[in-house]
Design a protein around this motif. Structure first.
Motif, mmCIF file in Angstrom:
data_model
loop_
_atom_site.group_PDB
_atom_site.id
_atom_site.type_symbol
_atom_site.label_atom_id
_atom_site.label_comp_id
_atom_site.label_asym_id
_atom_site.label_seq_id
_atom_site.Cartn_x
_atom_site.Cartn_y
_atom_site.Cartn_z
ATOM 1 N N GLY A 170 56.065 -11.407 35.349
ATOM 2 C CA GLY A 170 56.128 -12.547 34.511
ATOM 3 C C GLY A 170 55.387 -13.530 34.850
ATOM 4 N N ARG A 171 55.314 -14.809 34.112
ATOM 5 C CA ARG A 171 54.628 -15.876 34.586
ATOM 6 C C ARG A 171 55.239 -16.625 35.606
ATOM 7 N NH1 ARG A 171 50.092 -17.881 31.516
ATOM 8 N NH2 ARG A 171 48.814 -18.763 32.839
ATOM 9 N N SER A 172 54.716 -16.417 36.802
ATOM 10 C CA SER A 172 55.293 -16.945 38.101
ATOM 11 C C SER A 172 54.354 -17.647 39.057
ATOM 12 C CB SER A 172 55.865 -15.643 38.970
ATOM 13 O OG SER A 172 54.869 -14.651 39.387
ATOM 14 N N GLU A 173 55.021 -18.276 40.245
ATOM 15 C CA GLU A 173 54.084 -18.901 41.017
ATOM 16 C C GLU A 173 53.198 -17.867 41.765
ATOM 17 O OE1 GLU A 173 54.940 -21.023 45.158
ATOM 18 O OE2 GLU A 173 56.091 -21.712 43.488
ATOM 19 N N ARG A 174 53.441 -16.660 41.920
ATOM 20 C CA ARG A 174 52.868 -15.669 42.393
ATOM 21 C C ARG A 174 51.495 -15.271 41.658
ATOM 22 N NH1 ARG A 174 54.592 -10.128 44.938
ATOM 23 N NH2 ARG A 174 53.237 -8.684 43.523
ATOM 24 N N LEU A 175 51.953 -15.132 40.331
ATOM 25 C CA LEU A 175 50.805 -14.926 39.285
ATOM 26 C C LEU A 175 49.579 -16.185 39.469
ATOM 27 C CD1 LEU A 175 49.557 -13.160 37.129
ATOM 28 C CD2 LEU A 175 50.877 -14.979 35.526
ATOM 29 N N GLU A 176 50.032 -17.420 39.415
ATOM 30 C CA GLU A 176 49.446 -18.508 39.383
ATOM 31 C C GLU A 176 48.373 -18.430 40.683
ATOM 32 O OE1 GLU A 176 48.862 -20.254 36.691
ATOM 33 O OE2 GLU A 176 50.659 -19.362 35.890
ATOM 34 N N LYS A 177 48.892 -18.111 41.793
ATOM 35 C CA LYS A 177 48.300 -18.148 42.869
ATOM 36 C C LYS A 177 47.022 -16.883 43.006
ATOM 37 C CE LYS A 177 48.807 -17.133 47.983
ATOM 38 N NZ LYS A 177 49.160 -16.996 49.253
ATOM 39 N N ARG A 178 47.593 -15.720 42.217
ATOM 40 C CA ARG A 178 46.708 -14.525 42.003
ATOM 41 C C ARG A 178 45.649 -15.005 41.203
ATOM 42 N NH1 ARG A 178 49.255 -8.880 42.875
ATOM 43 N NH2 ARG A 178 50.461 -9.468 44.706
ATOM 44 N N ILE A 179 45.803 -15.584 40.057
ATOM 45 C CA ILE A 179 44.799 -16.290 39.100
ATOM 46 C C ILE A 179 43.721 -17.111 39.911
ATOM 47 C CG2 ILE A 179 44.209 -17.613 37.178
ATOM 48 C CD1 ILE A 179 46.920 -16.839 36.199
ATOM 49 N N SER A 180 44.059 -18.100 40.614
ATOM 50 C CA SER A 180 43.361 -19.124 41.446
ATOM 51 C C SER A 180 42.577 -18.257 42.360
ATOM 52 C CB SER A 180 44.113 -19.987 42.008
ATOM 53 O OG SER A 180 43.579 -20.802 43.119
ATOM 54 N N SER A 181 43.201 -17.609 43.227
ATOM 55 C CA SER A 181 42.393 -16.592 44.332
ATOM 56 C C SER A 181 41.548 -15.939 43.684
ATOM 57 C CB SER A 181 43.538 -16.165 45.322
ATOM 58 O OG SER A 181 44.441 -16.867 45.672
ATOM 59 N N THR A 182 41.713 -15.105 42.923
ATOM 60 C CA THR A 182 41.188 -14.045 42.637
ATOM 61 C C THR A 182 39.715 -14.545 41.692
ATOM 62 O OG1 THR A 182 42.135 -13.545 40.571
ATOM 63 C CG2 THR A 182 42.468 -12.159 42.356
ATOM 64 N N TRP A 183 40.040 -15.591 40.930
ATOM 65 C CA TRP A 183 38.802 -16.423 40.295
ATOM 66 C C TRP A 183 38.077 -16.933 41.112
ATOM 67 C CZ3 TRP A 183 36.593 -16.035 35.997
ATOM 68 C CH2 TRP A 183 35.335 -16.975 35.657
ATOM 69 N N ASN A 184 38.357 -17.525 42.280
ATOM 70 C CA ASN A 184 37.604 -18.379 43.050
ATOM 71 C C ASN A 184 36.559 -17.372 43.828
ATOM 72 O OD1 ASN A 184 38.300 -20.794 42.547
ATOM 73 N ND2 ASN A 184 39.900 -21.105 43.962
ATOM 74 N N VAL A 185 37.129 -16.139 44.322
ATOM 75 C CA VAL A 185 36.506 -15.345 45.047
ATOM 76 C C VAL A 185 35.377 -14.589 44.044
ATOM 77 C CG1 VAL A 185 36.588 -13.033 46.114
ATOM 78 C CG2 VAL A 185 38.324 -14.669 46.711
ATOM 79 N N PHE A 186 35.840 -14.326 42.913
ATOM 80 C CA PHE A 186 35.137 -13.739 41.889
ATOM 81 C C PHE A 186 33.714 -14.542 41.447
ATOM 82 C CE2 PHE A 186 33.761 -13.412 37.446
ATOM 83 C CZ PHE A 186 33.176 -12.191 37.119
ATOM 84 N N TRP A 187 34.321 -15.841 41.258
ATOM 85 C CA TRP A 187 33.003 -16.690 40.680
ATOM 86 C C TRP A 187 32.002 -16.894 41.922
ATOM 87 C CZ3 TRP A 187 30.543 -17.352 36.732
ATOM 88 C CH2 TRP A 187 29.605 -18.307 36.554
ATOM 89 N N GLN A 188 32.650 -17.239 43.051
ATOM 90 C CA GLN A 188 31.820 -17.709 44.120
ATOM 91 C C GLN A 188 30.616 -16.307 44.367
ATOM 92 O OE1 GLN A 188 33.723 -19.441 47.311
ATOM 93 N NE2 GLN A 188 34.947 -20.772 45.966
#
Length: 196
Positions: A170-188
């Motif tokens: 579900g929508r959790s702190e763990r999900l938010e961390k994954r969104i932020s981490s994967t997005w930064n690695v992907f975009w950079q």
């Protein structure tokens, strides 16, 4: 009772309880009719389920088309792609249609697996085409090591991974961390700062 009320009740029940956990009686109860009345429109639970899935697919395709053809198209590509990730995850969280479609795509009833997987690819192929076109238009922003189709494949993999996390946690702190981490690695990784 209207046909639309029946379809919406079925969609909600299937989204919440899956194919096995939903009975025609529970759908009928939600609408306030006798179970037999459903047979006026559908021969079986399976037929109602397939109809619900096809309708949900059409709605999801409409959402994707509207998102990328609307005012969002004027956003910088980084903001556009990030916004799509967030909005699609939010849709899963608050929209029975999206949660039903995603859950069914990932966990189809065994006897309908082939049909569901085949039809789910319509959405994947459509989204892939939209993203690849977008990345080709903005190719000058991509690192020279990455083509439009590579960037598209990586982005779709992120989206799939985030949906799996939503399905299980579900929508959790763990999900938010994954969104932020994967997005930064992907975009950079794909962005060529020297060329932007």
């Amino acid at each position: 009772m209207t046909f639309n009320q029946l379809k919406e009740a079925a969609l909600r029940q299937f989204a919440l309880n899956g194919y096995e956990g939903t009975s025609l009686s529970s759908i009928a109860n939600e609408v306030g009719i006798k179970k037999q009345s459903i047979y006026t429109y559908f021969k079986s639970k399976e037929e109602l389920f397939v109809h619900s899935f096809n309708e949900s697919l059409s709605r999801e395709l409409h959402f994707i088309e509207g998102f990328f053809d609307g005012t969002n198209r004027t956003l910088p590509i980084e903001k556009l792609l990030y916004k799509f990730l967030i909005e699609y995850l939010d849709r899963y969280d608050r929209n029975f249609n999206t949660s039903f479609f995603i859950r069914t795509s990932f966990f189809p009833p065994q006897h309908l697996r082939e049909l569901i997987v085949r039809d789910s690819y319509q959405l994947t192929n459509n989204l892939e085409c939209v993203l690849e076109t977008l990345f080709k238009e903005k190719e000058h922003l991509l690192h020279s090591k990455f083509s439009a189709d590579t960037a598209t494949a990586a982005y779709l993999t992120i989206l799939d991974g985030l949906f799996v996390e939503m399905l299980y946690g579900g929508r959790s702190e763990r999900l938010e961390k994954r969104i932020s981490s994967t997005w930064n690695v992907f975009w950079q990784g794909i962005n060529d700062n020297k060329r932007s």
